[in-house]
Design a protein around this motif. Structure first.
Motif, mmCIF file in Angstrom:
data_model
loop_
_atom_site.group_PDB
_atom_site.id
_atom_site.type_symbol
_atom_site.label_atom_id
_atom_site.label_comp_id
_atom_site.label_asym_id
_atom_site.label_seq_id
_atom_site.Cartn_x
_atom_site.Cartn_y
_atom_site.Cartn_z
ATOM 1 N N VAL A 167 -5.118 7.905 -0.127
ATOM 2 C CA VAL A 167 -4.380 7.336 0.997
ATOM 3 C C VAL A 167 -3.022 6.791 0.566
ATOM 4 C CG1 VAL A 167 -5.387 5.017 0.755
ATOM 5 C CG2 VAL A 167 -4.572 5.797 2.999
ATOM 6 N N LEU A 168 -2.897 6.392 -0.697
ATOM 7 C CA LEU A 168 -1.623 5.842 -1.163
ATOM 8 C C LEU A 168 -0.514 6.885 -1.125
ATOM 9 C CD1 LEU A 168 -2.816 3.751 -4.249
ATOM 10 C CD2 LEU A 168 -2.678 3.076 -1.834
ATOM 11 N N GLY A 169 -0.885 8.157 -1.247
ATOM 12 C CA GLY A 169 0.098 9.220 -1.245
ATOM 13 C C GLY A 169 0.218 9.943 0.079
ATOM 14 N N ASP A 170 -0.305 9.346 1.131
ATOM 15 C CA ASP A 170 -0.236 9.971 2.451
ATOM 16 C C ASP A 170 1.152 9.762 3.058
ATOM 17 O OD1 ASP A 170 -1.124 11.195 4.873
ATOM 18 O OD2 ASP A 170 -3.150 10.484 4.421
ATOM 19 N N SER A 171 1.327 10.236 4.265
ATOM 20 C CA SER A 171 2.611 10.088 4.951
ATOM 21 C C SER A 171 2.923 8.609 5.144
ATOM 22 C CB SER A 171 2.553 10.774 6.311
ATOM 23 O OG SER A 171 1.658 10.080 7.171
ATOM 24 N N PRO A 172 4.193 8.251 5.266
ATOM 25 C CA PRO A 172 4.535 6.835 5.504
ATOM 26 C C PRO A 172 3.831 6.250 6.725
ATOM 27 C CG PRO A 172 6.496 8.059 4.884
ATOM 28 C CD PRO A 172 5.403 9.081 5.056
ATOM 29 N N ALA A 173 3.657 7.053 7.768
ATOM 30 C CA ALA A 173 3.010 6.538 8.975
ATOM 31 C C ALA A 173 1.536 6.220 8.726
ATOM 32 C CB ALA A 173 3.143 7.553 10.108
ATOM 33 N N ARG A 174 0.860 7.131 8.039
ATOM 34 C CA ARG A 174 -0.560 6.878 7.790
ATOM 35 C C ARG A 174 -0.734 5.771 6.751
ATOM 36 N NH1 ARG A 174 -5.183 11.494 6.697
ATOM 37 N NH2 ARG A 174 -6.983 10.100 6.749
ATOM 38 N N TYR A 175 0.175 5.684 5.808
ATOM 39 C CA TYR A 175 0.116 4.590 4.848
ATOM 40 C C TYR A 175 0.314 3.259 5.573
ATOM 41 C CZ TYR A 175 1.024 1.667 0.782
ATOM 42 O OH TYR A 175 0.954 0.669 -0.158
ATOM 43 N N ALA A 176 1.221 3.214 6.515
ATOM 44 C CA ALA A 176 1.459 1.981 7.272
ATOM 45 C C ALA A 176 0.203 1.578 8.034
ATOM 46 C CB ALA A 176 2.633 2.169 8.231
ATOM 47 N N ARG A 177 -0.514 2.543 8.596
ATOM 48 C CA ARG A 177 -1.767 2.230 9.289
ATOM 49 C C ARG A 177 -2.786 1.649 8.317
ATOM 50 N NH1 ARG A 177 -5.080 7.130 11.592
ATOM 51 N NH2 ARG A 177 -6.016 6.964 9.524
ATOM 52 N N TYR A 178 -2.849 2.228 7.113
ATOM 53 C CA TYR A 178 -3.738 1.713 6.073
ATOM 54 C C TYR A 178 -3.403 0.261 5.730
ATOM 55 C CZ TYR A 178 -4.136 0.730 1.011
ATOM 56 O OH TYR A 178 -4.299 0.126 -0.198
ATOM 57 N N VAL A 179 -2.118 -0.060 5.619
ATOM 58 C CA VAL A 179 -1.703 -1.435 5.320
ATOM 59 C C VAL A 179 -2.176 -2.381 6.416
ATOM 60 C CG1 VAL A 179 0.293 -2.959 5.047
ATOM 61 C CG2 VAL A 179 0.256 -0.722 3.913
ATOM 62 N N HIS A 180 -2.035 -1.966 7.679
ATOM 63 C CA HIS A 180 -2.526 -2.775 8.796
ATOM 64 C C HIS A 180 -4.040 -2.971 8.702
ATOM 65 C CE1 HIS A 180 0.943 -3.451 11.404
ATOM 66 N NE2 HIS A 180 1.363 -2.221 11.141
ATOM 67 N N GLN A 181 -4.763 -1.924 8.338
ATOM 68 C CA GLN A 181 -6.214 -2.024 8.239
ATOM 69 C C GLN A 181 -6.630 -3.012 7.151
ATOM 70 O OE1 GLN A 181 -6.902 2.150 7.567
ATOM 71 N NE2 GLN A 181 -7.465 2.550 9.696
ATOM 72 N N VAL A 182 -5.954 -2.948 6.024
ATOM 73 C CA VAL A 182 -6.280 -3.871 4.930
ATOM 74 C C VAL A 182 -6.014 -5.310 5.353
ATOM 75 C CG1 VAL A 182 -5.634 -4.591 2.603
ATOM 76 C CG2 VAL A 182 -5.932 -2.159 3.110
ATOM 77 N N ARG A 183 -4.868 -5.559 5.998
ATOM 78 C CA ARG A 183 -4.569 -6.937 6.404
ATOM 79 C C ARG A 183 -5.597 -7.448 7.398
ATOM 80 N NH1 ARG A 183 -4.657 -11.347 6.105
ATOM 81 N NH2 ARG A 183 -3.129 -12.940 6.656
ATOM 82 N N ALA A 184 -6.010 -6.603 8.339
ATOM 83 C CA ALA A 184 -7.005 -7.029 9.322
ATOM 84 C C ALA A 184 -8.351 -7.301 8.661
ATOM 85 C CB ALA A 184 -7.148 -5.967 10.406
#
Length: 312
Positions: free
Chosen positions: A241-258
């Motif tokens: 997931v770290l090497g995914d598109s910027p948009a999908r990476y941004a979603r991952y960051v939101h998921q981790v924070r939540a």
């Protein structure tokens, strides 16, 4: 915060969708303050019974029609597309688990059911069924590029099934408990047995179980030794997931924070920053040639961009 009208029938009532078009952390914080259970979170929205609709509007959710809510969620980047959603259903993962051993093996089915339940725990936002399905997909992609795919690829798949099977947000301890769970559940299957159809189930050996344990523990550091083929595959699939598109990476960051919503902002920034710095300090983030070619450059950019935002 947005909520659409109660229009979806299930369990004897109608249901609304509650979303944030800004932050999953905001969504979970609002929902918990309003007394909605964590189990109501369905990846990118909360399912809300009709009886709570007016309460949530009074608490600050903006009522909108279903089309507006869908468009706002999609434009936010937080929406989980249908293809990903379908691959992460309980049924899809249960079917995937069955392919690793004779489907008629009842004991195997019970283990799979327990694992799917663990990955479905309501406190998870990132480390849930979506991450499991994505990491298994990443492993399949890595194996497909190998002309020397290891015969023990099943062990690598088992390691991914178990690697976050226990997830309480305690780095290191979660991996230890997940490895212990793998040993507990898989060891009884190392003896040969007959399936209901009369055929012999594909055996696991004691060495297989020990290797699954080792690989699960390795996901705490993502630092396999040179020549550790299975370790490299499992580590790379987990980090894909770290090497995914910027948009999908941004979603991952939101998921981790939540998922770590209970952690105050300052403490989260400090802890998350340390994680990012540790990943960026690794000699190489990905160990297999395919993963390096596909994901190394975008991962470096994604991690550096997130770290920059945190420090600002």
């Amino acid at each position: 915060m947005l909520i659409d009208p109660p229009a979806w029938p299930a369990h004897g009532t109608l249901w609304s969708h509650l979303v944030s078009d800004t932050s999953l952390h905001e969504l979970r914080t609002f929902a918990r303050a309003a007394g909605l259970p964590d189990r109501g979170l369905d990846l990118d929205h909360y399912d809300v019974p009709a009886g709570r609709h007016e309460d949530l509007v009074a608490a600050g959710a903006t009522p909108v029609d279903g089309g507006t809510l869908a468009r706002r969620l999609a434009s936010s980047g937080l929406r989980v597309p249908g293809r990903e959603r379908r691959g992460a259903t309980r049924a899809a993962l249960t079917a995937r688990w069955a392919t690793l051993r004779a489907p008629a093996d009842a004991a195997w089915g019970h283990i799979g059911a327990e694992l799917v339940e663990r990955w479905s725990e309501p406190h998870r936002v990132y480390h849930g069924r979506l991450h499991l399905a994505a990491s298994l997909d990443a492993l399949d992609a890595l194996l497909a590029e190998r002309t020397d795919a290891p015969s023990s690829a099943r062990v690598a798949r088992l390691a991914l099934w178990f690697h976050d099977a226990v997830h309480d947000g305690e780095a290191g301890r979660d991996e230890e408990r997940s490895a212990a769970l793998a040993r507990e559940l898989l060891t009884p299957l190392t003896a040969p047995g007959a399936t209901a159809s009369g055929t012999t189930a594909a055996r696991l050996t004691c060495d297989d179980v020990a290797e699954v344990e080792r690989l699960v523990l390795l996901t705490a550091t993502h630092d396999p030794a040179p020549g550790d083929v299975l370790g490299a595959l499992v580590s790379d699939a987990d980090l894909a997931v770290l090497g995914d598109s910027p948009a999908r990476y941004a979603r991952y960051v939101h998921q981790v924070r939540a998922e770590y919503g209970h952690v105050p902002d300052d403490a989260f920034r400090t802890g998350r920053g340390a994680v990012l710095e540790a990943l960026l300090a690794l000699p190489t983030l990905f160990r297999t040639p395919t993963a390096r070619a596909r994901w190394a450059a975008p991962a470096a950019a994604n991690l550096a961009s997130e770290l920059s935002r945190l420090t600002r």
